[in-house]
Scaffold this active site. Sequence first.
Site, PDB file in Angstrom:
ATOM      1  N   TYR A 362     -77.789 -23.743  66.189  1.00 22.52           N
ATOM      2  CA  TYR A 362     -77.217 -22.964  65.068  1.00 22.52           C
ATOM      3  C   TYR A 362     -75.787 -22.455  65.350  1.00 22.52           C
ATOM      4  CZ  TYR A 362     -79.525 -18.635  67.100  1.00 22.52           C
ATOM      5  OH  TYR A 362     -79.972 -17.607  67.858  1.00 22.52           O
ATOM      6  N   GLU A 363     -75.154 -22.074  64.246  1.00 21.53           N
ATOM      7  CA  GLU A 363     -73.725 -21.694  64.241  1.00 21.53           C
ATOM      8  C   GLU A 363     -72.877 -22.791  64.876  1.00 21.53           C
ATOM      9  OE1 GLU A 363     -72.710 -17.628  64.633  1.00 21.53           O
ATOM     10  OE2 GLU A 363     -74.740 -16.937  64.151  1.00 21.53           O
ATOM     11  N   GLY A 364     -73.259 -24.014  64.627  1.00 19.10           N
ATOM     12  CA  GLY A 364     -72.546 -25.189  65.150  1.00 19.10           C
ATOM     13  C   GLY A 364     -73.317 -25.789  66.309  1.00 19.10           C
TER      14      GLY A 364
END
Lengths: 380, 262
Positions: A362-364
């Site tokens: 998550y978040e990239g």
Amino acid sequence: MDFKLSKTHLLQQELFRRFAETEIKPIAEEMDESEVFDLELVKKLLKYGLMGIPYSRDYGGVGGDYLGYALCMEEISKVDASTGITISVHTSLACSCIDGFGTEEQKQKFLRPLVDGSKVGCFGLTEPNAGTDAAGQQTKAVLDGDHYIINGTKIFTTNSGFADTFVVFAMTDKSLGTKGISAFVIDRDMPGVKVGQQIKRMGIRAASNCEVSYENVKVPVANRLGKEGAGFKIAMKALDGGRIGIAAQSVGIAQGALNEAIKYVKERKQFGKRISSFQNTQFKVAELQTMIDAARLMTWRAAVTKDEGGNYGPEAAMAKLFASEMVNDVTRACVQLMGGYGYCREYPVERMMRDAKITEIYEGTSEAMKMVIAGSMKIS
Amino acid sequence: MKIVVCIKQVPDTNEVKLDPVTNTLIREGVPSIINHDDKSGIEAALQLKEKVGGTVTVVCMGPPQADVALREALAMGCDEAVLVSAREFGGSDTWATAVIIAAALNKIGYDLVITGRQAIDGDTAQVGPQIAENLQIPQVSYAEEIDVEGDSIIVKRQFEDRYHIIEVKTPCLLTALQELAAPRYMHARGVVEAYEKEIKVFGYEDLKDSLKLEDIGLKGSPTNVFKSFTKQAKGVGTLHADLSVDEAVKVIIDKMEERHII
């Protein structure tokens, strides 16, 4: 160059550590088992300022900085990564979009309640068919007088089960690609906002994470952040900062797991000796602590660069890439150090190993981090 | 109401180990904390302030490192902090300490002084009452609950087998039990602001008009420590329940004979 924390950061760390040990550690296992985030805990996080650390006191925030926020993420995630991500999505995704791109009026109206401890925020970018390829947004916002009409579905919206304020991205002009995305602040109570069931996941199971659909939601133009088409830039900027939080979360999970494993190897006896007296155990523990410290220093560097107004994006991506892969190695090794007991749900390292995986996603994703880092190196 | 809370920075006894040879505390590497009873005193003061208004000033006598205890009190919500610190004050026993703190309190001004009942490192429970005697104000020790009525404080005072409900006029001094109030956490904003505030330092020069050198420090301390030692843990006792009087007498006599007491 000074690697020591300042006195104020040390005292902040003390607060976060005490809060985590007293308020979160005793309920972390139960929250994981039940897959329900304790709403009383949310109230306490808000009450003691843990949801508004790097925001100005002019808006009711704590007046701290990203280094303080990273310390909070580490201390909280040492005992519970689900609480870590709850703080992270609120702070570095939802609040940062409004703080970075809102007008003064929007900050007073939307940011203040989020950072003064009144409300919880969430962030809706990912869609069932638009993950790393965020430009593939299908959610649409159509201008109709002084309102937009928003339709679409977002998935994996952390905090959506109880959040009050949703920062949501939608296409205002599909033909422009990433330059056709705009950002909106949506209130949970607006007609047409529908929050679905908790999505069943492998780790961070206590964190609220649902699909959210927007059906003909009428959003005032005054709720648009930045200009029409600025949404992609706003989202990417928020994620740049968010990655510092995820790197710190990874460091926290890893240190928490190693602390548990150290406690265990000092007590466990095999072959007539404590297993901590075996050189194999000592070398393993030494390797793990070294990896954690390396990730921590990278995280602090990115945080300090952001606090000093520098170009923190690539440093944040490097910290997140390294720390998230590190925590997966470290937690797996901690389970191994504890053998069969490490694999049991009675001991927290089992949960920590499951919680670690998401940090690479998550978040990239790790792959997206490499795109950011390579991009900054201008080698193509 | 001007409330002043006196606190002491003490080693965290959960982390303390004893030197087996000298029987003294090994303080190296042991974290320092605000004494538990004192922290409850801070909480009670903050609650009173929230209820009736006023200010809370926190005072600590100790070396310059005690600064962090005062910052923590500020981060909990205290308005002002004073560090009482000087080379001349070193070596003071409870009596000399109370003389110095009383001088500081006279300079600060107060309506209500709250101290903790006793410190976890010295365990004397003397400094609070001695401060009140030096200031010549009424004192109520072992406060478990407090409330304000006009210019009086109503105190529920813990006693061995009962409570005393005592009404006392301000200015006065209370010594707080841990049961008085569960301390709040610092607020994250409070921590940031705590390091922006100035902590006043009262040295000997600041207080010398009301202090005599022979009353303070080692010279002014009537206490002589003869020996310090650790309490030995007693063995687990045995419980003999449901015995008749005769059986009970027999058990006791047998035990005393076994130990050659009789």
